[in-house]
Design a protein around this motif. Structure first.
Motif, PDB file in Angstrom:
ATOM      1  N   ALA B 211       3.874   6.325  40.476  1.00  0.00           N
ATOM      2  CA  ALA B 211       3.476   4.975  40.882  1.00  0.00           C
ATOM      3  C   ALA B 211       4.512   4.383  41.837  1.00  0.00           C
ATOM      4  CB  ALA B 211       3.300   4.101  39.651  1.00  0.00           C
ATOM      5  N   SER B 214       3.943   5.940  45.138  1.00  0.00           N
ATOM      6  CA  SER B 214       2.708   5.492  45.745  1.00  0.00           C
ATOM      7  C   SER B 214       2.832   4.059  46.268  1.00  0.00           C
ATOM      8  CB  SER B 214       1.581   5.588  44.714  1.00  0.00           C
ATOM      9  OG  SER B 214       0.460   4.890  45.160  1.00  0.00           O
ATOM     10  N   LEU B 215       3.412   3.160  45.472  1.00  0.00           N
ATOM     11  CA  LEU B 215       3.418   1.742  45.836  1.00  0.00           C
ATOM     12  C   LEU B 215       4.668   1.327  46.600  1.00  0.00           C
ATOM     13  CD1 LEU B 215       1.992   0.241  42.535  1.00  0.00           C
ATOM     14  CD2 LEU B 215       0.814   0.450  44.716  1.00  0.00           C
ATOM     15  N   TYR B 216       5.780   1.991  46.361  1.00  0.00           N
ATOM     16  CA  TYR B 216       7.044   1.573  46.989  1.00  0.00           C
ATOM     17  C   TYR B 216       7.661   2.692  47.818  1.00  0.00           C
ATOM     18  CZ  TYR B 216       7.104  -2.553  43.975  1.00  0.00           C
ATOM     19  OH  TYR B 216       6.804  -3.732  43.348  1.00  0.00           O
ATOM     20  N   PHE B 223      11.739  -2.255  44.308  1.00  0.00           N
ATOM     21  CA  PHE B 223      11.019  -2.550  43.065  1.00  0.00           C
ATOM     22  C   PHE B 223      11.900  -3.369  42.133  1.00  0.00           C
ATOM     23  CE2 PHE B 223      10.733  -1.177  38.588  1.00  0.00           C
ATOM     24  CZ  PHE B 223       9.563  -1.841  38.253  1.00  0.00           C
ATOM     25  N   GLU B 226      12.079  -6.881  43.074  1.00  0.00           N
ATOM     26  CA  GLU B 226      10.823  -7.593  42.903  1.00  0.00           C
ATOM     27  C   GLU B 226      10.495  -7.849  41.434  1.00  0.00           C
ATOM     28  OE1 GLU B 226       6.992  -6.292  44.736  1.00  0.00           O
ATOM     29  OE2 GLU B 226       8.295  -5.897  46.444  1.00  0.00           O
ATOM     30  N   ARG B 314       7.977 -11.588  33.725  1.00  0.00           N
ATOM     31  CA  ARG B 314       6.519 -11.542  33.809  1.00  0.00           C
ATOM     32  C   ARG B 314       6.009 -10.638  32.706  1.00  0.00           C
ATOM     33  NH1 ARG B 314       5.806 -10.280  39.653  1.00  0.00           N
ATOM     34  NH2 ARG B 314       3.664  -9.737  39.143  1.00  0.00           N
ATOM     35  N   SER B 316       4.178  -7.972  32.272  1.00  0.00           N
ATOM     36  CA  SER B 316       4.297  -6.511  32.294  1.00  0.00           C
ATOM     37  C   SER B 316       5.754  -6.083  32.117  1.00  0.00           C
ATOM     38  CB  SER B 316       3.730  -5.947  33.598  1.00  0.00           C
ATOM     39  OG  SER B 316       4.531  -6.342  34.683  1.00  0.00           O
TER      40      SER B 316
ATOM     41  N   ALA C  36      -2.129   3.407  39.941  1.00  0.00           N
ATOM     42  CA  ALA C  36      -1.266   2.361  40.490  1.00  0.00           C
ATOM     43  C   ALA C  36      -1.931   1.694  41.688  1.00  0.00           C
ATOM     44  CB  ALA C  36       0.079   2.955  40.889  1.00  0.00           C
ATOM     45  N   GLN C  37      -2.653   2.496  42.503  1.00  0.00           N
ATOM     46  CA  GLN C  37      -3.342   1.926  43.663  1.00  0.00           C
ATOM     47  C   GLN C  37      -4.567   1.121  43.255  1.00  0.00           C
ATOM     48  OE1 GLN C  37      -2.721   1.796  46.852  1.00  0.00           O
ATOM     49  NE2 GLN C  37      -0.913   3.098  46.966  1.00  0.00           N
ATOM     50  N   ASP C  42      -0.769  -7.293  40.803  1.00  0.00           N
ATOM     51  CA  ASP C  42       0.422  -7.240  41.652  1.00  0.00           C
ATOM     52  C   ASP C  42       1.025  -5.849  41.556  1.00  0.00           C
ATOM     53  OD1 ASP C  42       0.136  -9.808  42.263  1.00  0.00           O
ATOM     54  OD2 ASP C  42       1.844 -10.573  41.095  1.00  0.00           O
ATOM     55  N   ARG C  43       1.717  -5.426  42.622  1.00  0.00           N
ATOM     56  CA  ARG C  43       2.174  -4.038  42.587  1.00  0.00           C
ATOM     57  C   ARG C  43       3.231  -3.787  41.521  1.00  0.00           C
ATOM     58  NH1 ARG C  43       5.528  -2.464  48.002  1.00  0.00           N
ATOM     59  NH2 ARG C  43       7.099  -4.105  47.952  1.00  0.00           N
ATOM     60  N   VAL C  44       4.019  -4.807  41.173  1.00  0.00           N
ATOM     61  CA  VAL C  44       4.990  -4.628  40.096  1.00  0.00           C
ATOM     62  C   VAL C  44       4.265  -4.300  38.788  1.00  0.00           C
ATOM     63  CG1 VAL C  44       6.693  -5.797  38.665  1.00  0.00           C
ATOM     64  CG2 VAL C  44       6.721  -6.121  41.132  1.00  0.00           C
ATOM     65  N   ASP C  45       3.220  -5.113  38.498  1.00  0.00           N
ATOM     66  CA  ASP C  45       2.483  -4.905  37.246  1.00  0.00           C
ATOM     67  C   ASP C  45       1.762  -3.564  37.257  1.00  0.00           C
ATOM     68  OD1 ASP C  45       3.268  -7.446  36.457  1.00  0.00           O
ATOM     69  OD2 ASP C  45       1.591  -8.361  37.524  1.00  0.00           O
ATOM     70  N   LEU C  47       2.483  -0.887  38.880  1.00  0.00           N
ATOM     71  CA  LEU C  47       3.449   0.212  38.744  1.00  0.00           C
ATOM     72  C   LEU C  47       3.845   0.409  37.287  1.00  0.00           C
ATOM     73  CD1 LEU C  47       6.524   0.986  40.879  1.00  0.00           C
ATOM     74  CD2 LEU C  47       6.821   0.706  38.462  1.00  0.00           C
TER      75      LEU C  47
END
Lengths: 112, 512, 98
Positions: B211, B214-216, B223, B226, B314, B316, C36-37, C42-45, C47
């Motif tokens: 992940a 993929s995202l970062y 990350f 953030e 947050r 998560s 994840a995509q 939000d991308r943090v969550d 991930l």
């Protein structure tokens, strides 16, 4: 906290004991005869009630966030202790909580 | 391979369990000891006495010492004494790599404290096996995956999960080992699953960076910035020290931080005595389940103004931190710590019974096997002895080494660790050379004797046993464990048939 | 814990072990990236949730490698990973092509 902790440990053990004695195999193991249907139901019912009571006790000791974590631990450990105790000392396993109760009451009285 | 699901799961459980069982036993046992890491640390530093001082007083002593000795240091780190760790420690420079000095919290005078591996060794070993960090945590991660797989496949092959919930039938050889394995696995299943999964979650982004990639694009720094809202701007390292400015009084800041965050574990002062000084108040880890490492309050070192508070997490991130916290077991005080310790020891016992069961089941079969088969079987038996009882000897041996090695020895902590591994290696050699039952008996006896003799050792080496209440508790616990080991040795001496009369008495009651 | 399991031939077993460990890791990696995509967060969550769930996936895939009817079936996870990897890394791919 200590009284709440020990109290809910006692409740957890008692609930495991009641649930266990609600099973025919383990009732026979202690008493040498099969339980009646009514006995089984009463044992199981009180087992579940005690289970809820020990969760409440854990929440008193740790609060509702940490309480359930400790509760799971207590149930596991008292269930395991019971399983080990039953074949070696079945009567002690059954009467243990009755011995534990006055001890806890004494502690409760002392702690105020 | 045409097999039923149960058969293939049984194969996986048996061989996966065997191959990783030794490693898992070592990880679980040292992990359980790590529950009391600071208590063991304290026992291993008998120069430090238990004393009750207020944080304000301790900080005052520490700052006075640091101003005297290290006025020009780039940073001061003060570890405050706590219920679990009565030491006042100051570190100059980086908190992890700087030079540490122990101070007497009552007088502020420096103490000479022996260099020791401490209980921290068990903690490090249980997630990195004392290997270089990365290979170590990957191997431990693999073992944790094996544990998850063994747990789930074990549930699938256990045909009487609820029917035999409370069943244990002693003195029945293989049956008893299986019962013990099942009872400890089933009744403690929530703990086994929780501790394994949360353990994996700690290094999740190392084990499974998908992940993040993929995202970062694999950029962990972005990350990290953030995922927690950091209120403070990252500061530039200054080449020239800022002008000298006196430090703000710390007592009011301590009170303010305690009111907001609960008990504190330490104070970090960056650029002390300069105009750009920063003060960080660190909280104790166990105020809540979620592990809140690094989420502290930061003050201006000159004006005492609050620059950044503990960030709101947050959901998560909070969930992730709760998982970390569930594994680190810093919350809930001593009652919770004891629950974790006993559960952990029983997890280790569950793994050990599985390993023993493997050999008990196959003892007769392998006697008629080829020479190679017999040698392999013997290797499994020896590894069982060395990993289970040998590790017990090595762990208690580490405590003995702590008192037996000369205090002034150079690289003393390193020698303690080397001694630990030497003992463990010797136990393997011993297990290979001795007949099986004798090997078990001798190693378990040695572990029992070392446990029971620990108070005697501290009487002789420190001049007093049970130096304070914390050491008393540790020694009482070790003696109790010693009695348990002695009991297991005694059980090994009992022939299987001796309890037959009892069995007859209960024969009618047993429904198998 | 069956005796039958111990007498099976070595190669199908090796194949399953590899399919579970390596094939399973590849599949889990791709699925985690895709998840994840796809998670509408939000991308943090996204991930954190995808990463924390990945170990359940990996466990199940390893179990599948041994439960699958034949040793070949166990390798199904590798071709299955390809479309997932595509979903997981299509922004990277677009960037490359552009």
């Amino acid at each position: 906290m200590m009284t709440a902790f020990l109290g809910s440990l006692l409740l957890a053990y008692s609930s495991m004991l009641a649930l266990c004695q609600g099973l025919e195999r383990h009732y026979k193991q202690v008493w040498g005869r099969a339980p009646t249907l009514l006995q089984r139901r009463v044992l199981r019912g009180s087992g579940w009630l005690l289970l809820v009571a020990s969760l409440w006790g854990c929440a008193q000791a740790w609060g509702w966030a940490m309480g359930p974590v400790g509760w799971f631990g207590m149930l596991s450990l008292s269930g395991f202790a019971l399983a080990l105790l039953l074949p070696y000392a079945p009567r002690l396993a059954v009467y243990g909580p009755l011995l534990g109760l006055p001890c806890w009451l004494l502690l409760f009285a002392l702690a105020g | 391979m045409k097999q039923t699901l149960t058969q293939s799961m049984a194969w996986l459980h048996t061989w996966g369990g065997l191959l990783f069982g030794w490693l898992l036993f070592a990880i679980f046992l040292t992990g359980s000891l790590a529950v009391f890491d600071q208590e063991i640390d304290h026992w291993m530093q008998p120069e430090i006495k238990q004393a009750s001082v207020s944080n304000a007083q301790a900080v005052e002593h520490a700052v006075a010492y640091l101003q005297r000795q290290h006025a020009n240091a780039s940073a001061w780190n003060i570890s405050l004494p706590s219920e679990r760790m009565p030491a006042l420690r100051v570190t100059v420079g980086d908190r992890r790599s700087g030079i540490s000095t122990y101070l007497d919290p009552l007088t502020g005078e420096p103490l000479v404290v022996r260099d020791t591996a401490g209980g921290t060794f068990f903690f490090r070993f249980h997630y990195s096996l004392s290997m270089p960090r990365n290979p170590g945590i990957w191997i431990v991660g693999l073992a944790a995956m094996a544990m998850l797989v063994a747990l789930i496949s074990g549930i699938i092959i256990h045909k009487k999960f609820f029917k035999e919930f409370f069943t244990f039938r002693p003195n029945k050889a293989q049956r008893s080992w299986l019962d013990a394995h099942n009872a400890s696995a089933v009744l403690l299943l929530p703990f086994h699953l929780m501790i394994t999964y949360t353990g994996l979650s700690i290094f999740a982004l190392i084990y499974m960076p998908a992940a993040l990639d993929s995202l970062y694009k694999g950029d962990f720094e972005t990350f990290y910035r953030e995922h927690i809202e950091v209120m403070e701007e990252p500061r530039q390292a200054q080449t020239h020290p800022a002008p000298l400015t006196p430090l703000t009084p710390l007592a009011p800041l301590l009170a303010q931080a305690e009111a907001r965050m609960g008990p504190l574990s330490g104070v970090v002062i960056e650029h002390p005595g300069r105009s750009d000084a920063h003060i960080e108040m660190r909280r104790v880890l166990g105020n809540r389940i979620a592990l809140t490492k690094g989420h502290n309050m930061v003050f201006d070192g000159v004006t005492g103004e609050l620059l950044a508070g503990p960030p709101e997490l947050r959901p998560s991130v909070l969930a992730q931190r709760v998982m970390f916290g569930l594994h680190f077991a810093q919350f809930g005080g001593y009652p919770m710590r004891w629950l974790y310790f006993v559960c952990g020891v029983l997890s280790s016992a569950m793994i050990a019974t599985g390993l023993v069961l493997f050999t008990v089941k196959r003892r007769r079969k392998y006697a008629s096997e080829s020479r190679l088969g017999q040698q392999l079987y013997r290797l499994v038996e020896s590894l069982n002895v060395a990993v289970i009882s040998g590790l017990a000897v090595a762990c208690i041996g580490l405590l003995w080494l702590n008192r037996l090695l000369p205090v002034e020895l150079a690289q003393r902590a390193g020698w303690e660790v080397r001694g630990f591994f030497a003992i463990w290696l010797l136990s393997l050699l011993h297990a290979w050379l001795r007949p099986r039952l004798q090997a078990w008996r001798e190693q378990l006896s040695l572990a029992a004797v070392l446990c029971l003799g620990l108070p005697l050792l501290s009487v002789i080496s420190d001049g007093q046993a049970w130096g304070d209440s914390m050491r008393l508790w540790l020694e009482v616990t070790v003696v109790a464990l010693g009695l348990l080991l002695a009991w297991s040795v005694w059980r090994l001496h009992q022939p299987q048939v001796q309890h037959s009369e009892r069995r007859v008495r209960h024969a009618q009651a047993q429904v198998n | 814990m069956s005796k039958a399991g111990e007498t099976t031939q070595a190669w199908p077993i090796c194949s399953r072990v590899l399919a579970g460990l390596l094939g399973g890791y590849v599949f889990t990696y791709a699925l985690t990236a895709a998840l994840a995509q796809l998670l509408p967060l939000d991308r943090v969550d996204a991930l954190l949730i995808a990463s924390l769930l990945s170990f359940i996936v990996y466990t199940l895939v390893i179990l599948w490698a041994f439960a699958a009817r034949s040793a070949w079936c166990a390798w199904v996870v590798v071709p299955a990973a390809a479309p997932l990897a595509l979903i997981g890394f299509w922004p990277h791919l677009l960037e490359r092509l552009a």
